[in-house]
Structures are given as structure tokens and as C-alpha cells.
Design a protein around this motif. Sequence first.
Motif, PDB file in Angstrom:
ATOM      1  N   MET A  42       0.730  -1.192   0.004  1.00  0.00           N
ATOM      2  CA  MET A  42      -0.060  -0.068   0.015  1.00  0.00           C
ATOM      3  C   MET A  42       0.823   1.383   0.087  1.00  0.00           C
ATOM      4  O   MET A  42       0.455   2.296  -0.553  1.00  0.00           O
ATOM      5  CB  MET A  42      -0.872   0.083   1.243  1.00  0.00           C
ATOM      6  CG  MET A  42      -2.259  -0.447   0.878  1.00  0.00           C
ATOM      7  SD  MET A  42      -3.593  -0.363   2.010  1.00  0.00           S
ATOM      8  CE  MET A  42      -2.669  -1.026   3.406  1.00  0.00           C
ATOM      9  N   ASP A  55      -3.563   2.758   9.762  1.00  0.00           N
ATOM     10  CA  ASP A  55      -4.721   1.772  10.721  1.00  0.00           C
ATOM     11  C   ASP A  55      -4.073   0.570  10.821  1.00  0.00           C
ATOM     12  O   ASP A  55      -4.283  -0.419  11.955  1.00  0.00           O
ATOM     13  CB  ASP A  55      -6.113   2.047  10.132  1.00  0.00           C
ATOM     14  CG  ASP A  55      -7.097   1.202  11.029  1.00  0.00           C
ATOM     15  OD1 ASP A  55      -7.190   1.695  12.357  1.00  0.00           O
ATOM     16  OD2 ASP A  55      -7.801   0.126  10.778  1.00  0.00           O
ATOM     17  N   ARG A 105     -10.553  -8.393  19.355  1.00  0.00           N
ATOM     18  CA  ARG A 105     -11.222  -7.254  18.349  1.00  0.00           C
ATOM     19  C   ARG A 105     -10.265  -6.940  17.585  1.00  0.00           C
ATOM     20  O   ARG A 105     -10.654  -6.432  16.247  1.00  0.00           O
ATOM     21  CB  ARG A 105     -11.737  -6.261  19.421  1.00  0.00           C
ATOM     22  CG  ARG A 105     -11.079  -5.550  20.102  1.00  0.00           C
ATOM     23  CD  ARG A 105     -10.656  -4.130  19.274  1.00  0.00           C
ATOM     24  NE  ARG A 105     -11.789  -3.239  18.773  1.00  0.00           N
ATOM     25  CZ  ARG A 105     -11.522  -2.063  17.897  1.00  0.00           C
ATOM     26  NH1 ARG A 105     -10.129  -1.838  17.389  1.00  0.00           N
ATOM     27  NH2 ARG A 105     -12.545  -1.404  17.581  1.00  0.00           N
ATOM     28  N   TYR A 141     -15.325  -3.657  -1.750  1.00  0.00           N
ATOM     29  CA  TYR A 141     -15.422  -2.819  -0.476  1.00  0.00           C
ATOM     30  C   TYR A 141     -16.895  -2.777  -0.108  1.00  0.00           C
ATOM     31  O   TYR A 141     -17.282  -3.011   1.213  1.00  0.00           O
ATOM     32  CB  TYR A 141     -14.734  -1.516  -0.717  1.00  0.00           C
ATOM     33  CG  TYR A 141     -14.769  -0.574   0.456  1.00  0.00           C
ATOM     34  CD1 TYR A 141     -14.156  -0.812   1.855  1.00  0.00           C
ATOM     35  CD2 TYR A 141     -15.659   0.487   0.603  1.00  0.00           C
ATOM     36  CE1 TYR A 141     -14.225  -0.168   2.757  1.00  0.00           C
ATOM     37  CE2 TYR A 141     -15.781   1.212   1.880  1.00  0.00           C
ATOM     38  CZ  TYR A 141     -15.052   1.025   2.893  1.00  0.00           C
ATOM     39  OH  TYR A 141     -15.229   1.705   4.012  1.00  0.00           O
ATOM     40  N   PHE A 161      -9.872   4.953  -3.419  1.00  0.00           N
ATOM     41  CA  PHE A 161     -10.100   3.868  -4.518  1.00  0.00           C
ATOM     42  C   PHE A 161      -9.643   4.564  -6.028  1.00  0.00           C
ATOM     43  O   PHE A 161      -9.282   3.891  -6.828  1.00  0.00           O
ATOM     44  CB  PHE A 161     -11.019   3.168  -4.604  1.00  0.00           C
ATOM     45  CG  PHE A 161     -11.207   2.301  -3.183  1.00  0.00           C
ATOM     46  CD1 PHE A 161     -10.005   1.870  -2.323  1.00  0.00           C
ATOM     47  CD2 PHE A 161     -12.429   1.950  -2.661  1.00  0.00           C
ATOM     48  CE1 PHE A 161     -10.274   1.142  -1.149  1.00  0.00           C
ATOM     49  CE2 PHE A 161     -12.511   1.347  -1.481  1.00  0.00           C
ATOM     50  CZ  PHE A 161     -11.463   0.924  -0.793  1.00  0.00           C
TER      51      PHE A 161
HETATM   52  C1  1PZ Z   1      -5.343  -1.469  -2.863  1.00  0.00           C
HETATM   53  C2  1PZ Z   1      -5.896  -0.455  -2.396  1.00  0.00           C
HETATM   54  C3  1PZ Z   1      -6.126  -0.792  -0.559  1.00  0.00           C
HETATM   55  C4  1PZ Z   1      -7.634  -0.748  -0.428  1.00  0.00           C
HETATM   56  C5  1PZ Z   1      -7.845  -1.038   0.987  1.00  0.00           C
HETATM   57  C6  1PZ Z   1      -9.230  -1.557   1.415  1.00  0.00           C
HETATM   58  C7  1PZ Z   1      -9.495  -1.423   2.605  1.00  0.00           C
HETATM   59  C8  1PZ Z   1     -10.096  -0.251   2.894  1.00  0.00           C
HETATM   60  C9  1PZ Z   1     -10.364  -0.084   4.465  1.00  0.00           C
HETATM   61  C10 1PZ Z   1     -10.456   1.207   4.887  1.00  0.00           C
HETATM   62  C11 1PZ Z   1      -9.933   1.499   6.263  1.00  0.00           C
HETATM   63  C12 1PZ Z   1      -9.717   2.989   6.848  1.00  0.00           C
HETATM   64  C13 1PZ Z   1      -8.938   3.181   7.730  1.00  0.00           C
HETATM   65  C14 1PZ Z   1      -9.555   2.853   9.196  1.00  0.00           C
HETATM   66  C15 1PZ Z   1     -10.434   2.144   9.429  1.00  0.00           C
HETATM   67  C16 1PZ Z   1     -11.028   1.627  10.871  1.00  0.00           C
HETATM   68  O1  1PZ Z   1     -11.900   2.450  11.532  1.00  0.00           O
HETATM   69  C17 1PZ Z   1     -11.397   0.198  10.745  1.00  0.00           C
HETATM   70  C18 1PZ Z   1     -12.122  -0.282  12.180  1.00  0.00           C
HETATM   71  O2  1PZ Z   1     -11.248  -0.355  13.024  1.00  0.00           O
HETATM   72  P1  1PZ Z   1     -11.506   0.461  14.419  1.00  0.00           P
HETATM   73  O3  1PZ Z   1     -11.824   1.781  14.193  1.00  0.00           O
HETATM   74  O4  1PZ Z   1     -12.846  -0.356  14.992  1.00  0.00           O
HETATM   75  O5  1PZ Z   1     -10.314   0.042  15.251  1.00  0.00           O
HETATM   76  N1  1PZ Z   1     -10.106  -0.595  10.514  1.00  0.00           N
HETATM   77  C19 1PZ Z   1     -10.255  -1.759   9.403  1.00  0.00           C
HETATM   78  O6  1PZ Z   1     -11.186  -1.939   8.996  1.00  0.00           O
HETATM   79  C20 1PZ Z   1      -8.986  -2.256   9.193  1.00  0.00           C
HETATM   80  C21 1PZ Z   1      -8.591  -1.910   7.698  1.00  0.00           C
HETATM   81  C22 1PZ Z   1      -7.267  -2.619   7.296  1.00  0.00           C
HETATM   82  C23 1PZ Z   1      -7.148  -2.371   5.823  1.00  0.00           C
HETATM   83  C24 1PZ Z   1      -6.097  -3.239   5.327  1.00  0.00           C
HETATM   84  C25 1PZ Z   1      -5.926  -3.081   3.755  1.00  0.00           C
HETATM   85  C26 1PZ Z   1      -4.840  -4.048   3.162  1.00  0.00           C
HETATM   86  C27 1PZ Z   1      -4.831  -3.671   1.723  1.00  0.00           C
HETATM   87  C28 1PZ Z   1      -3.994  -4.606   1.012  1.00  0.00           C
HETATM   88  C29 1PZ Z   1      -3.781  -4.216  -0.510  1.00  0.00           C
HETATM   89  C30 1PZ Z   1      -3.594  -5.125  -1.414  1.00  0.00           C
END
Ligand code: 1PZ
Length: 213
Positions: A42, A55, A105, A141, A161
Amino acid sequence: MADPDRFSLAEVLESFKKCLSDEGEILQEHYLEGWKGLVKFMSSLGSAFSFISNDAVTKIQILEDYRSGVNGQKYLTIQSMVKYEVDNELVDLTKRGDHWDSGCRTLLRLHRALRWLQLFLEKLRVASDNSKTSVLCTEAYQDVLAKYHPWIIRKAATVAFYMLPSRANFFEVMNMGPTEKVVAILGEALPVVAKTYDITEDLYSQHGLLDLP
Ligand code: 1PZ
């Protein structure tokens, strides 16, 4: 030959393969290694994605801290973590309290995102060369992850995105060689990611942990 300094999706998928033991246990060391690789990926996509990787990094770090802490042995597998935290009442089950950052969690958030990843990569695998990565990513998503996020996050994610490169460039950043090879590796690795997801989902479901605050 893959350049070792560059991100390689093949390595990430290798970590997710390694995290699954023959007994169906999920080894956190390799699970988190897979996530670290994704974060690296990323960061190569530009700053529009840093709020997402930040995050993910925070959550990976919370779990790494448990693993290197005094009770680290209990965090070897996802199964042992769930047992340890549930048995010792270390999980906030209905509302956030003293255990707002429990391993259970924290991992649940990564677990939900893993479903997004699985869906997105599957869409990429079967898509045509000229399909828009941003559309595939947004669809995946909306289907599985958006429902867990407040409006502001959904909005920011959807905007980010749009910055995604085309399928061909995306495969280039993945550093896995020609498109046919990427498609083949994805076809082989995605069922393993799916299995890891399903085992975690069952485990969380059995313990009533799928809605942890
Ligand atoms: C290739 C492009 C990457 C797209 C990633 C798709 C996921 C979008 C997620 C948007 C998350 C935004 C930031 C913060 C989110 C948090 O509020 C939430 C819930 O956690 P809490 O607030 O309850 O503590 N966090 C998440 O949902 C975890 C997100 C992890 C994302 C990892 C993405 C990995 C991408 C791999 C790329 C190939």
C-alpha cells in the motif's frame, strides 16, 4: 527474477499459506507477516492510502506487542489467543471498556479486511485487461467491508480507490512477472486465503465474537 527490495505479492501469499498449519491452526507470526507485506504494498501506491495503512500498522503492532509480551505464548495461534482472552475475560464483548484493544477485537478488523482482499484479488484475477481496478476495489469494499465503517471512512476510502492504477499497472507493482503468471499464482493462492478466512470466521462465530465493539 523478483527484486528482493520490492514488494512481491507472491511473498505475501506465501505468508498466508504458511500461516495455516496441518492441524488447521492459524499461526499469528505468518498471518501478521502477510499483513506487513500488504502494508508495504500500500505504501508503494502513494499517500492517498496512508490513512488505511496507518490503521493496519497500528493493529499489526497491537498484536505484535501481545506476541512479544509476557503472555506471548498464548498468542502463537489465533485459536490459542481466542481461548486465552475469552477464558480470562480479556475481551470487551458488548461495549468498549478496559479491553478496547484486545487481541480478539483487533484481529477481527484484519480478518474482515482479509475478506475484502480475497474478493478483490479474485475480481482482479478474472477481470479483463482493461477493467478498472478502482471499480473492482469499490465493489469488493461495498460488498463486505463498508458496513463496518462509519460514513466518513467509507467516503475517504471510496475517494482513495479512484487513485488506483489500471489492472496492468497494478500487476506491475505486485512484482510477479507477466499477467498470466499473476493470474496463475492468484488462482493457486486464493483458496488458501479463503481457508484461513473461513477457519477464523468459524472460530469467532463459535465464541460469539463476530460483533466485538
Ligand atoms: C489496494 C488498495 C487498498 C484498499 C484497502 C481496502 C480497505 C479499505 C479500508 C479502509 C480503512 C480505513 C481506515 C480505518 C479504519 C478503521 O476504522 C477500521 C476499524 O477499526 P476500528 O476503528 O474499529 O479500530 N479498520 C479496518 O477496517 C482495518 C482496515 C485494514 C485495511 C488493510 C488493507 C490492506 C490492503 C491490501 C492491499 C492489497
